[in-house]
Scaffold this active site. Sequence first.
Site, PDB file in Angstrom:
ATOM      1  N   ARG A  45     -15.093  -1.029  46.514  1.00 48.28           N
ATOM      2  CA  ARG A  45     -15.773  -2.078  45.728  1.00 48.28           C
ATOM      3  C   ARG A  45     -17.024  -1.510  45.045  1.00 48.28           C
ATOM      4  NH1 ARG A  45     -16.420  -7.008  49.582  1.00 48.28           N
ATOM      5  NH2 ARG A  45     -17.283  -7.980  47.712  1.00 48.28           N
ATOM      6  N   GLN A  48     -24.084 -15.635  46.097  1.00 48.04           N
ATOM      7  CA  GLN A  48     -23.246 -15.222  47.231  1.00 48.04           C
ATOM      8  C   GLN A  48     -22.671 -13.833  46.934  1.00 48.04           C
ATOM      9  OE1 GLN A  48     -20.682 -18.724  48.822  1.00 48.04           O
ATOM     10  NE2 GLN A  48     -20.995 -19.142  46.648  1.00 48.04           N
ATOM     11  N   ASN A  49     -22.821 -13.399  45.689  1.00 46.48           N
ATOM     12  CA  ASN A  49     -22.197 -12.150  45.258  1.00 46.48           C
ATOM     13  C   ASN A  49     -23.005 -10.954  45.729  1.00 46.48           C
ATOM     14  OD1 ASN A  49     -20.408 -13.839  43.980  1.00 46.48           O
ATOM     15  ND2 ASN A  49     -21.396 -13.648  41.986  1.00 46.48           N
ATOM     16  N   HIS A  83     -25.758 -13.024  50.732  1.00 43.80           N
ATOM     17  CA  HIS A  83     -24.713 -12.330  51.494  1.00 43.80           C
ATOM     18  C   HIS A  83     -24.871 -10.824  51.422  1.00 43.80           C
ATOM     19  CE1 HIS A  83     -21.870 -16.040  51.115  1.00 43.80           C
ATOM     20  NE2 HIS A  83     -22.818 -16.218  52.025  1.00 43.80           N
ATOM     21  N   CYS A  89     -28.375   8.452  59.701  1.00 39.71           N
ATOM     22  CA  CYS A  89     -29.258   7.451  59.111  1.00 39.71           C
ATOM     23  C   CYS A  89     -30.559   8.122  58.682  1.00 39.71           C
ATOM     24  CB  CYS A  89     -29.556   6.368  60.155  1.00 39.71           C
ATOM     25  SG  CYS A  89     -30.820   5.238  59.594  1.00 39.71           S
ATOM     26  N   THR A 142     -18.007 -20.918  42.282  1.00 40.44           N
ATOM     27  CA  THR A 142     -17.756 -20.784  43.718  1.00 40.44           C
ATOM     28  C   THR A 142     -16.775 -21.868  44.162  1.00 40.44           C
ATOM     29  OG1 THR A 142     -18.733 -20.720  45.936  1.00 40.44           O
ATOM     30  CG2 THR A 142     -19.843 -22.107  44.292  1.00 40.44           C
ATOM     31  N   SER A 143     -15.902 -21.481  45.084  1.00 42.56           N
ATOM     32  CA  SER A 143     -14.830 -22.390  45.525  1.00 42.56           C
ATOM     33  C   SER A 143     -15.327 -23.382  46.566  1.00 42.56           C
ATOM     34  CB  SER A 143     -13.683 -21.566  46.132  1.00 42.56           C
ATOM     35  OG  SER A 143     -14.151 -20.871  47.294  1.00 42.56           O
ATOM     36  N   LEU A 182     -14.005 -22.894  37.258  1.00 46.37           N
ATOM     37  CA  LEU A 182     -12.732 -22.901  36.521  1.00 46.37           C
ATOM     38  C   LEU A 182     -11.931 -24.152  36.878  1.00 46.37           C
ATOM     39  CD1 LEU A 182     -11.637 -20.877  34.530  1.00 46.37           C
ATOM     40  CD2 LEU A 182     -10.425 -19.724  36.358  1.00 46.37           C
TER      41      LEU A 182
HETATM   42  C1  BV8 Z   1     -22.539 -18.176  59.446  1.00 45.40           C
HETATM   43  C2  BV8 Z   1     -19.918 -10.868  52.013  1.00 45.40           C
HETATM   44  C3  BV8 Z   1     -23.526 -18.683  61.501  1.00 45.40           C
HETATM   45  C4  BV8 Z   1     -18.672 -10.120  52.285  1.00 45.40           C
HETATM   46  C5  BV8 Z   1     -19.295 -13.130  52.409  1.00 45.40           C
HETATM   47  C6  BV8 Z   1     -15.888 -19.074  62.700  1.00 45.40           C
HETATM   48  C7  BV8 Z   1     -16.719 -18.056  63.142  1.00 45.40           C
HETATM   49  C8  BV8 Z   1     -17.922 -17.748  62.517  1.00 45.40           C
HETATM   50  C9  BV8 Z   1     -18.290 -18.465  61.395  1.00 45.40           C
HETATM   51  C10 BV8 Z   1     -17.433 -19.446  60.939  1.00 45.40           C
HETATM   52  C11 BV8 Z   1     -16.264 -19.773  61.568  1.00 45.40           C
HETATM   53  N1  BV8 Z   1     -15.665 -20.794  60.871  1.00 45.40           N
HETATM   54  C12 BV8 Z   1     -16.441 -21.111  59.809  1.00 45.40           C
HETATM   55  C13 BV8 Z   1     -17.516 -20.325  59.851  1.00 45.40           C
HETATM   56  C14 BV8 Z   1     -18.590 -20.281  58.935  1.00 45.40           C
HETATM   57  C15 BV8 Z   1     -18.257 -19.178  57.945  1.00 45.40           C
HETATM   58  C16 BV8 Z   1     -17.392 -19.804  56.882  1.00 45.40           C
HETATM   59  O1  BV8 Z   1     -17.901 -20.556  56.082  1.00 45.40           O
HETATM   60  N2  BV8 Z   1     -16.075 -19.483  56.901  1.00 45.40           N
HETATM   61  C17 BV8 Z   1     -15.193 -20.061  55.900  1.00 45.40           C
HETATM   62  C18 BV8 Z   1     -14.136 -19.036  55.483  1.00 45.40           C
HETATM   63  C19 BV8 Z   1     -14.551 -21.321  56.511  1.00 45.40           C
HETATM   64  N3  BV8 Z   1     -19.502 -18.716  57.414  1.00 45.40           N
HETATM   65  C20 BV8 Z   1     -20.116 -17.665  57.972  1.00 45.40           C
HETATM   66  O2  BV8 Z   1     -19.638 -16.974  58.858  1.00 45.40           O
HETATM   67  C21 BV8 Z   1     -21.503 -17.394  57.447  1.00 45.40           C
HETATM   68  N4  BV8 Z   1     -22.397 -17.236  58.535  1.00 45.40           N
HETATM   69  O3  BV8 Z   1     -21.971 -19.238  59.451  1.00 45.40           O
HETATM   70  O4  BV8 Z   1     -23.401 -17.800  60.414  1.00 45.40           O
HETATM   71  C22 BV8 Z   1     -24.630 -18.175  62.320  1.00 45.40           C
HETATM   72  C23 BV8 Z   1     -25.552 -19.080  62.807  1.00 45.40           C
HETATM   73  C24 BV8 Z   1     -26.571 -18.623  63.605  1.00 45.40           C
HETATM   74  C25 BV8 Z   1     -26.677 -17.258  63.887  1.00 45.40           C
HETATM   75  C26 BV8 Z   1     -25.751 -16.356  63.376  1.00 45.40           C
HETATM   76  C27 BV8 Z   1     -24.707 -16.810  62.597  1.00 45.40           C
HETATM   77  C28 BV8 Z   1     -21.541 -16.091  56.662  1.00 45.40           C
HETATM   78  C29 BV8 Z   1     -20.675 -16.197  55.431  1.00 45.40           C
HETATM   79  C30 BV8 Z   1     -20.885 -14.953  54.587  1.00 45.40           C
HETATM   80  C31 BV8 Z   1     -19.630 -14.126  54.603  1.00 45.40           C
HETATM   81  N5  BV8 Z   1     -19.746 -13.055  53.625  1.00 45.40           N
HETATM   82  N6  BV8 Z   1     -19.504 -12.156  51.536  1.00 45.40           N
HETATM   83  C32 BV8 Z   1     -18.247  -9.437  51.025  1.00 45.40           C
HETATM   84  O5  BV8 Z   1     -18.590  -9.890  49.913  1.00 45.40           O
HETATM   85  O6  BV8 Z   1     -17.534  -8.457  51.185  1.00 45.40           O
HETATM   86  S1  BV8 Z   1     -18.514 -14.524  51.876  1.00 45.40           S
HETATM   87  C33 BV8 Z   1     -17.607 -14.222  50.457  1.00 45.40           C
HETATM   88  O7  BV8 Z   1     -17.114 -15.485  50.070  1.00 45.40           O
HETATM   89  C34 BV8 Z   1     -18.367 -13.754  49.223  1.00 45.40           C
HETATM   90  O8  BV8 Z   1     -19.765 -13.700  49.394  1.00 45.40           O
HETATM   91  C35 BV8 Z   1     -18.025 -14.830  48.210  1.00 45.40           C
HETATM   92  O9  BV8 Z   1     -18.951 -14.945  47.216  1.00 45.40           O
HETATM   93  C36 BV8 Z   1     -18.037 -15.967  49.120  1.00 45.40           C
HETATM   94  C37 BV8 Z   1     -17.602 -17.271  48.683  1.00 45.40           C
HETATM   95  O10 BV8 Z   1     -16.522 -17.138  47.882  1.00 45.40           O
HETATM   96  P1  BV8 Z   1     -16.719 -17.538  46.337  1.00 45.40           P
HETATM   97  O11 BV8 Z   1     -17.889 -16.809  45.809  1.00 45.40           O
HETATM   98  O12 BV8 Z   1     -16.725 -19.015  46.238  1.00 45.40           O
HETATM   99  O13 BV8 Z   1     -15.448 -16.885  45.729  1.00 45.40           O
HETATM  100  P2  BV8 Z   1     -13.994 -17.537  45.659  1.00 45.40           P
HETATM  101  O14 BV8 Z   1     -13.042 -16.492  45.218  1.00 45.40           O
HETATM  102  O15 BV8 Z   1     -13.745 -18.300  46.923  1.00 45.40           O
HETATM  103  O16 BV8 Z   1     -14.134 -18.632  44.495  1.00 45.40           O
HETATM  104  C38 BV8 Z   1     -14.375 -18.216  43.187  1.00 45.40           C
HETATM  105  C39 BV8 Z   1     -14.399 -19.490  42.348  1.00 45.40           C
HETATM  106  O17 BV8 Z   1     -14.689 -19.113  40.996  1.00 45.40           O
HETATM  107  C40 BV8 Z   1     -13.067 -20.204  42.331  1.00 45.40           C
HETATM  108  O18 BV8 Z   1     -13.278 -21.582  42.588  1.00 45.40           O
HETATM  109  C41 BV8 Z   1     -12.542 -19.999  40.910  1.00 45.40           C
HETATM  110  O19 BV8 Z   1     -11.873 -21.162  40.414  1.00 45.40           O
HETATM  111  C42 BV8 Z   1     -13.808 -19.776  40.134  1.00 45.40           C
HETATM  112  N7  BV8 Z   1     -13.646 -18.912  38.961  1.00 45.40           N
HETATM  113  C43 BV8 Z   1     -12.845 -17.819  38.847  1.00 45.40           C
HETATM  114  N8  BV8 Z   1     -13.012 -17.288  37.620  1.00 45.40           N
HETATM  115  C44 BV8 Z   1     -13.927 -18.046  36.960  1.00 45.40           C
HETATM  116  C45 BV8 Z   1     -14.339 -19.069  37.824  1.00 45.40           C
HETATM  117  N9  BV8 Z   1     -15.234 -20.004  37.460  1.00 45.40           N
HETATM  118  C46 BV8 Z   1     -15.748 -19.919  36.216  1.00 45.40           C
HETATM  119  N10 BV8 Z   1     -15.395 -18.955  35.329  1.00 45.40           N
HETATM  120  C47 BV8 Z   1     -14.510 -18.004  35.673  1.00 45.40           C
HETATM  121  N11 BV8 Z   1     -14.171 -17.055  34.788  1.00 45.40           N
END
Ligand code: BV8
Length: 230
Positions: free
Chosen positions: A58, A92-93, A110, A137, A178-179, A204
Site C-alpha cells: 500500500r 479515517q484514511n 487511524h 528501531c 465513508t460507508s 457514492l
Molecule cells: C475500537 C486502518 C475500541 C487500517 C482502519 C470487535 C472487536 C474489536 C472492535 C470491534 C469489534 N466489533 C466492532 C468493533 C469496533 C471496530 C469496528 O467498527 N468494526 C467494524 C468492522 C464493525 N472498530 C475498531 O476496532 C476501532 N477501535 O473500537 O477500539 C477500544 C476501546 C478502548 C480501548 C481500546 C480499543 C478501530 C477501527 C480502526 C480500524 N482501522 N484503518 C488500514 O487502513 O489498513 S479502518 C478502515 O476502514 C480504514 O481506515 C477505512 O477508512 C475505514 C472505514 O472504511 P471507509 O473509509 O468507510 O471505506 P469503505 O470502503 O468502507 O467505504 C468507502 C465509501 O466510499 C463507500 O461507501 C463508497 O460508496 C464510497 N465511495 C467510493 N468511491 C467514491 C465514494 N464516494 C464518493 N466518491 C467516490 N468516488
Amino acid sequence: MEYRSIVVLTGAGISAESGIRTFRASDGLWENHPIEEVATPEGFAADPTLVHRFYNARRAQLQDTAVVPNAAHLALAELEQHFAGEFLLVTQNVDNLHERAGSHALRHMHGELLRLRCNESGYSFDHHGDSSENESCVCCGLKGTLRPDIVWFGEMPMFMDEIYTALSHCDLFLSIGTSGHVYPAAGFVEVANEAGAHTVEINLEPSQKQSHFKEHIYGLASECVPEFVN
Ligand code: BV8
C-alpha cells in the site's frame, strides 16, 4: 447560513478517484486479505511478515506518481484556507493526499501509512520505504519492535478527545466517502446531531448511517465536494 465551526470526516471514498482502492468495494483490500490477518494486533503478532508486506504494497501504491490528490481533496484545503471559523478535518484514511492537497487542520484518526511506530516506546517516525520485522528501531535499537503506525481493529483511534470536543460544538458536520461501517468514526454524526449541527453525507451511495444525516448528496466526491464547498 454562515457557519462558525465545521468538522469534516473523510473515508476511503475520497481517495478512490486518486487510484487508492477502498475497503469494501468489490476489489476492496480486505477481499484480498481477511481483516483479522492484516489489520489487527493479533494478525500482526501471528504473521508480522505478511502484515509488513500488506502495508509495503500500500505504501508503494501511494507513492506511484499517478496517485495525486483529486478535486475533492483540493476543495477541502480551499475551504479550510478561506473559512474564518473553526475547522477540523478528520480522516479515517492513512494516505497523505489531504496533506498534499494543502490541508493543515488535519487528524489521521487511524494512523498514517508513511510512518512506523516502535511497539516498545511508542515512538513514531516518517518512513516511506518498505518495513520488515528484521529492522532495528531507531529509538531503542531493538529488532522486531517496529510496526506500521496504523490503528488496527480493536485498538483505540487517535485524537479522540480533540475530535469529540470539536464535534460537540460544531454547526456543520460533513461526512465524505465513508460507508459508515467502522466505529467510532461512524458514530460521529450522532454527536454532531446532538450538538444541533447541520449534518451532510456526500457519498457514492447511501451509507450505513444515512438516516442520521439531515442532507444527502450522492455522486462522485471529485464533483460533489467542490460543488458543495463553493
Ligand atoms: C475500537 C486502518 C475500541 C487500517 C482502519 C470487535 C472487536 C474489536 C472492535 C470491534 C469489534 N466489533 C466492532 C468493533 C469496533 C471496530 C469496528 O467498527 N468494526 C467494524 C468492522 C464493525 N472498530 C475498531 O476496532 C476501532 N477501535 O473500537 O477500539 C477500544 C476501546 C478502548 C480501548 C481500546 C480499543 C478501530 C477501527 C480502526 C480500524 N482501522 N484503518 C488500514 O487502513 O489498513 S479502518 C478502515 O476502514 C480504514 O481506515 C477505512 O477508512 C475505514 C472505514 O472504511 P471507509 O473509509 O468507510 O471505506 P469503505 O470502503 O468502507 O467505504 C468507502 C465509501 O466510499 C463507500 O461507501 C463508497 O460508496 C464510497 N465511495 C467510493 N468511491 C467514491 C465514494 N464516494 C464518493 N466518491 C467516490 N468516488
